[in-house]
Scaffold this motif. Structure first.
Motif, PDB file in Angstrom:
ATOM      1  N   THR A   1      -1.105  -5.762   5.335  1.00 50.63           N
ATOM      2  CA  THR A   1      -2.201  -6.031   6.120  1.00 50.63           C
ATOM      3  C   THR A   1      -2.585  -7.303   6.315  1.00 50.63           C
ATOM      4  O   THR A   1      -2.609  -8.025   5.514  1.00 50.63           O
TER       5      THR A   1
ATOM      6  N   LYS B   1      -7.296  -6.648   8.145  1.00 49.50           N
ATOM      7  CA  LYS B   1      -7.533  -5.345   8.210  1.00 49.50           C
ATOM      8  C   LYS B   1      -6.599  -4.397   9.233  1.00 49.50           C
ATOM      9  O   LYS B   1      -7.147  -3.362   9.112  1.00 49.50           O
ATOM     10  N   ILE B   2      -5.576  -5.099   9.462  1.00 57.70           N
ATOM     11  CA  ILE B   2      -4.574  -4.027  10.340  1.00 57.70           C
ATOM     12  C   ILE B   2      -3.335  -3.858   9.435  1.00 57.70           C
ATOM     13  O   ILE B   2      -2.906  -4.995   9.299  1.00 57.70           O
ATOM     14  N   ASP B   3      -3.120  -2.701   9.315  1.00 58.57           N
ATOM     15  CA  ASP B   3      -1.799  -2.401   8.391  1.00 58.57           C
ATOM     16  C   ASP B   3      -0.755  -2.599   9.502  1.00 58.57           C
ATOM     17  O   ASP B   3      -0.500  -1.860  10.714  1.00 58.57           O
TER      18      ASP B   3
ATOM     19  N   ASN C   1       0.761  -1.294   0.017  1.00 57.66           N
ATOM     20  CA  ASN C   1       0.070  -0.092   0.019  1.00 57.66           C
ATOM     21  C   ASN C   1       0.693   1.150  -0.016  1.00 57.66           C
ATOM     22  O   ASN C   1       0.392   2.227  -0.501  1.00 57.66           O
TER      23      ASN C   1
ATOM     24  N   LYS D   1       1.345  -1.526  15.578  1.00 62.23           N
ATOM     25  CA  LYS D   1       1.240  -1.761  14.048  1.00 62.23           C
ATOM     26  C   LYS D   1       2.391  -2.078  13.206  1.00 62.23           C
ATOM     27  O   LYS D   1       2.815  -1.276  12.401  1.00 62.23           O
TER      28      LYS D   1
ATOM     29  N   ASN E   1       0.987 -12.446   3.485  1.00 57.67           N
ATOM     30  CA  ASN E   1      -0.003 -11.472   3.691  1.00 57.67           C
ATOM     31  C   ASN E   1      -1.132 -11.600   2.914  1.00 57.67           C
ATOM     32  O   ASN E   1      -2.389 -11.955   3.440  1.00 57.67           O
TER      33      ASN E   1
ATOM     34  N   ASN F   1      -4.848 -13.116   4.121  1.00 56.84           N
ATOM     35  CA  ASN F   1      -6.067 -12.538   4.173  1.00 56.84           C
ATOM     36  C   ASN F   1      -7.093 -13.573   3.075  1.00 56.84           C
ATOM     37  O   ASN F   1      -8.321 -13.489   3.437  1.00 56.84           O
TER      38      ASN F   1
END
Length: 175
Positions: free
Chosen positions: A63, A66-68, A2, A150, A116, A120
């Motif tokens: 991520t 849903k946590i970066d 991202n 994070k 990652n 997900n």
């Protein structure tokens, strides 16, 4: 991926110096019997081997649930020093394997990005855990995450005792 940020060489040097000092402090606190020259040679040869100062390192954001989480120079320097600290201590905590031999910084970035995606896609959750166990290149690893800050905080190969204690349904298999 991202977000990507270039890091200055000064930040590399600061991360390396900070982790070196922390490792020296830990070895002294544990009263590890090791010659100072051998210790410095091992750590500094690894710093040269990894070429942190000469690589175009970038912060990566991955991520999970849903946590970066940020993968930055501090993360890579920390796992390198932490791994060699365990080897120098002759600790049985981690498998004595140089996990940077097969994969350098860029290789580990790709592996963690793949991890990652796989995590997900499987709709897994970090609700009750801060670690992810996975296998790549026939080696078991654990990635630990600090959900509050994070940040990815640790990555290390697992020894046989740790592997035996893992629920096999919680292990992700990477190519």
């Amino acid at each position: 991926m991202n977000e990507i940020q270039s890091l200055s060489p000064k930040r590399y040097d600061n991360a390396i110096k900070r982790e070196y000092k922390r490792t020296v402090k830990e070895l002294k606190k544990d009263k590890t019997d090791i010659e100072n020259d051998a210790f410095e040679t091992a750590l500094f040869s690894k710093m040269i081997y990894l070429n942190f100062q000469h690589m175009a390192l970038k912060n990566e954001i991955i991520t999970f649930d849903k946590i970066d989480f940020e993968l930055d120079i501090d993360f890579y320097v920390h796992i390198t020093f932490g791994h060699y600290y365990q080897i120098l201590k002759k600790s049985k905590r981690y498998k004595e394997k140089d996990h940077f031999t097969e994969n350098d910084y860029l290789g580990w970035c790709e592996i963690l990005i793949d991890l990652n995606c796989m995590f997900n896609q499987a709709n897994l959750s970090l609700e009750n855990t801060h670690k992810i166990d996975f296998v790549t290149n026939n080696q078991y690893y654990r990635l630990t995450l600090d959900k509050k800050k994070k940040k990815a905080t640790s990555l290390f190969p697992l020894n046989e005792d740790e592997i035996a204690a893992i629920d096999s349904s919680e292990i992700l298999l990477l190519g």
